[in-house]
Motif scaffolding. Structure first.
Motif, PDB file in Angstrom:
ATOM      1  N   ALA A  83      -4.642 -13.065 -23.809  1.00  0.00           N
ATOM      2  CA  ALA A  83      -3.638 -13.459 -22.822  1.00  0.00           C
ATOM      3  C   ALA A  83      -2.605 -12.354 -22.654  1.00  0.00           C
ATOM      4  CB  ALA A  83      -2.956 -14.749 -23.254  1.00  0.00           C
ATOM      5  N   GLY A  84      -2.139 -12.193 -21.438  1.00  0.00           N
ATOM      6  CA  GLY A  84      -1.124 -11.193 -21.147  1.00  0.00           C
ATOM      7  C   GLY A  84      -0.206 -11.649 -20.040  1.00  0.00           C
ATOM      8  N   THR A  85       0.908 -10.921 -19.900  1.00  0.00           N
ATOM      9  CA  THR A  85       1.900 -11.223 -18.871  1.00  0.00           C
ATOM     10  C   THR A  85       2.182  -9.969 -18.069  1.00  0.00           C
ATOM     11  OG1 THR A  85       2.935 -12.872 -20.304  1.00  0.00           O
ATOM     12  CG2 THR A  85       4.234 -12.075 -18.439  1.00  0.00           C
ATOM     13  N   VAL A  86       2.202 -10.096 -16.760  1.00  0.00           N
ATOM     14  CA  VAL A  86       2.500  -8.971 -15.883  1.00  0.00           C
ATOM     15  C   VAL A  86       3.989  -8.640 -15.964  1.00  0.00           C
ATOM     16  CG1 VAL A  86       2.556  -8.180 -13.478  1.00  0.00           C
ATOM     17  CG2 VAL A  86       0.609  -9.522 -14.317  1.00  0.00           C
ATOM     18  N   VAL A  87       4.270  -7.356 -16.177  1.00  0.00           N
ATOM     19  CA  VAL A  87       5.651  -6.874 -16.181  1.00  0.00           C
ATOM     20  C   VAL A  87       5.730  -5.765 -15.143  1.00  0.00           C
ATOM     21  CG1 VAL A  87       7.534  -5.878 -17.524  1.00  0.00           C
ATOM     22  CG2 VAL A  87       5.903  -7.425 -18.621  1.00  0.00           C
ATOM     23  N   VAL A  88       6.294  -6.083 -13.991  1.00  0.00           N
ATOM     24  CA  VAL A  88       6.288  -5.140 -12.882  1.00  0.00           C
ATOM     25  C   VAL A  88       7.493  -5.378 -11.987  1.00  0.00           C
ATOM     26  CG1 VAL A  88       4.917  -6.637 -11.391  1.00  0.00           C
ATOM     27  CG2 VAL A  88       4.803  -4.174 -11.056  1.00  0.00           C
ATOM     28  N   LYS A  89       7.975  -4.335 -11.364  1.00  0.00           N
ATOM     29  CA  LYS A  89       9.028  -4.458 -10.365  1.00  0.00           C
ATOM     30  C   LYS A  89       8.345  -4.554  -9.008  1.00  0.00           C
ATOM     31  CE  LYS A  89      13.229  -2.235  -8.632  1.00  0.00           C
ATOM     32  NZ  LYS A  89      14.119  -1.041  -8.744  1.00  0.00           N
ATOM     33  N   GLY A  90       8.321  -5.753  -8.456  1.00  0.00           N
ATOM     34  CA  GLY A  90       7.601  -5.963  -7.204  1.00  0.00           C
ATOM     35  C   GLY A  90       6.320  -6.717  -7.466  1.00  0.00           C
ATOM     36  N   SER A  91       5.154  -6.053  -7.307  1.00  0.00           N
ATOM     37  CA  SER A  91       3.869  -6.712  -7.526  1.00  0.00           C
ATOM     38  C   SER A  91       2.862  -5.717  -8.075  1.00  0.00           C
ATOM     39  CB  SER A  91       3.350  -7.329  -6.221  1.00  0.00           C
ATOM     40  OG  SER A  91       3.182  -6.328  -5.228  1.00  0.00           O
ATOM     41  N   LEU A  92       1.834  -6.244  -8.736  1.00  0.00           N
ATOM     42  CA  LEU A  92       0.788  -5.429  -9.352  1.00  0.00           C
ATOM     43  C   LEU A  92      -0.528  -5.660  -8.617  1.00  0.00           C
ATOM     44  CD1 LEU A  92      -0.234  -3.606 -11.690  1.00  0.00           C
ATOM     45  CD2 LEU A  92      -0.612  -5.721 -13.004  1.00  0.00           C
ATOM     46  N   ALA A  93      -1.163  -4.579  -8.179  1.00  0.00           N
ATOM     47  CA  ALA A  93      -2.430  -4.690  -7.453  1.00  0.00           C
ATOM     48  C   ALA A  93      -3.571  -5.027  -8.395  1.00  0.00           C
ATOM     49  CB  ALA A  93      -2.725  -3.380  -6.719  1.00  0.00           C
ATOM     50  N   VAL A  94      -4.394  -5.988  -7.993  1.00  0.00           N
ATOM     51  CA  VAL A  94      -5.645  -6.299  -8.679  1.00  0.00           C
ATOM     52  C   VAL A  94      -6.743  -5.585  -7.901  1.00  0.00           C
ATOM     53  CG1 VAL A  94      -7.209  -8.115  -9.414  1.00  0.00           C
ATOM     54  CG2 VAL A  94      -4.741  -8.540  -9.378  1.00  0.00           C
ATOM     55  N   ARG A  95      -7.523  -4.737  -8.587  1.00  0.00           N
ATOM     56  CA  ARG A  95      -8.450  -3.847  -7.888  1.00  0.00           C
ATOM     57  C   ARG A  95      -9.899  -4.123  -8.262  1.00  0.00           C
ATOM     58  NH1 ARG A  95      -5.616  -0.100  -5.150  1.00  0.00           N
ATOM     59  NH2 ARG A  95      -3.437   0.207  -5.752  1.00  0.00           N
ATOM     60  N   VAL A  96     -10.813  -3.639  -7.401  1.00  0.00           N
ATOM     61  CA  VAL A  96     -12.235  -3.888  -7.603  1.00  0.00           C
ATOM     62  C   VAL A  96     -12.842  -2.970  -8.655  1.00  0.00           C
ATOM     63  CG1 VAL A  96     -12.555  -4.747  -5.256  1.00  0.00           C
ATOM     64  CG2 VAL A  96     -12.941  -2.321  -5.743  1.00  0.00           C
TER      65      VAL A  96
END
Length: 288
Positions: free
Chosen positions: A27-40
């Protein structure tokens, strides 16, 4: 499409921030200013399929090494996390329990298929019986080889160079550049904002310099840029895999002798159909 569908994946991606999820993922948590792209694929140049907001919960199955180090809000790393839906996020933005190791991803083995199947996958050999268009391509696919000897690889559409539609392969001036596969020459051109392609270029000059494009079976196009002089082939020539097209130089937009090598899933070659040559060449059995 060979990509895993996103439908139904939301429940697998989001959950309580425990150390491990029920399916064994970390398990993890996103830490980002704005948004994080999920890529192919595990590269910043691959297509994104969605964005995750700060504090979103993710489940990480395994990790792969990318082509460049990314400095994020959590760490600086070249690792990418594969999520339970088969997509990727940069580990630079994922906070997780340091006491739980994330395993390395096993190599992906997928059926060989039409050109559209190549984006972001490898290696080439299939463990599945092939039928239809995939079988036709498998029977007719050309033998692929390296366009220049093995060397360091400059990245495709990196964060610092998002417009870079190929990879840079440094080589000594006058190193032979060969066709990566059999095909037909469709372009031989001098492309420069400078006075000539027969002189060294510079970072301040625009253009690919002397370059060649070859179309291969299944309408795959390869492009070879920055040649030292006019290429050895002309438009209409049929070339074999490994046949010399020209020689390494630094014409056009270039800071030193190298081959700029592109792969496109279509003819003519455009920005829209350019793909990362690294996973493609791995797929066809000639890793850069």
């Amino acid at each position: 499409m060979l990509f895993v569908a996103l439908a139904g994946a939301t429940a697998a991606l989001f959950g309580e921030p425990t150390s491990a999820t029920a399916n064994g993922a970390v398990a993890g948590t996103v830490v980002v200013k704005g948004s994080l792209a999920v890529r192919v694929a595990a590269t910043a140049g691959s297509a994104h399929v969605e964005f995750l907001r700060n504090k979103a919960k993710v489940s990480v199955v395994c990790q792969v090494r990318g082509d460049e180090r990314i400095k994020g809000r959590v760490r600086s790393t070249d690792r990418w996390d594969r999520l339970t839906n088969g997509r990727y996020v940069s580990d630079a933005f994922i906070k997780r329990d340091r006491n739980i190791a994330v395993p390395a991803c096993a190599p992906t083995v997928v059926p060989a298929g039409p050109a559209a199947a190549y984006r972001g996958i490898g290696p080439a050999r299939s463990v599945y019986p092939l039928t239809g268009p995939a079988a036709t391509f498998e029977q007719n696919k050309p033998l692929w080889t390296l366009p220049v000897p093995p060397t360091e690889v400059g990245g495709f559409r990196t964060v610092g160079r998002p417009e870079h539609d190929g990879v840079d392969l440094p080589q000594a001036r006058n190193t032979p550049i060969v066709a990566a596969a059999a095909g037909v020459v469709v372009t031989v051109r001098c492309n420069t904002s400078g006075p000539s392609c027969d002189v060294d270029g510079s970072p301040g000059i625009r253009g690919c310099g002397w370059y060649v494009e070859v179309v291969h079976p299944d309408r795959i196009t390869t492009r070879y840029c920055h040649m030292v002089r006019q290429p050895e082939v002309v438009v209409g020539d049929a070339v074999e895999s490994g046949q010399v097209l020209g020689f390494v130089g630094t014409s056009g937009h270039s800071s030193g002798p190298h081959l700029h090598f592109e792969v496109h899933l279509g003819d003519p070659a455009t920005r829209e159909n350019a793909i990362d040559p690294v996973p493609f060449m791995q797929f066809v059995g000639a890793p850069l």
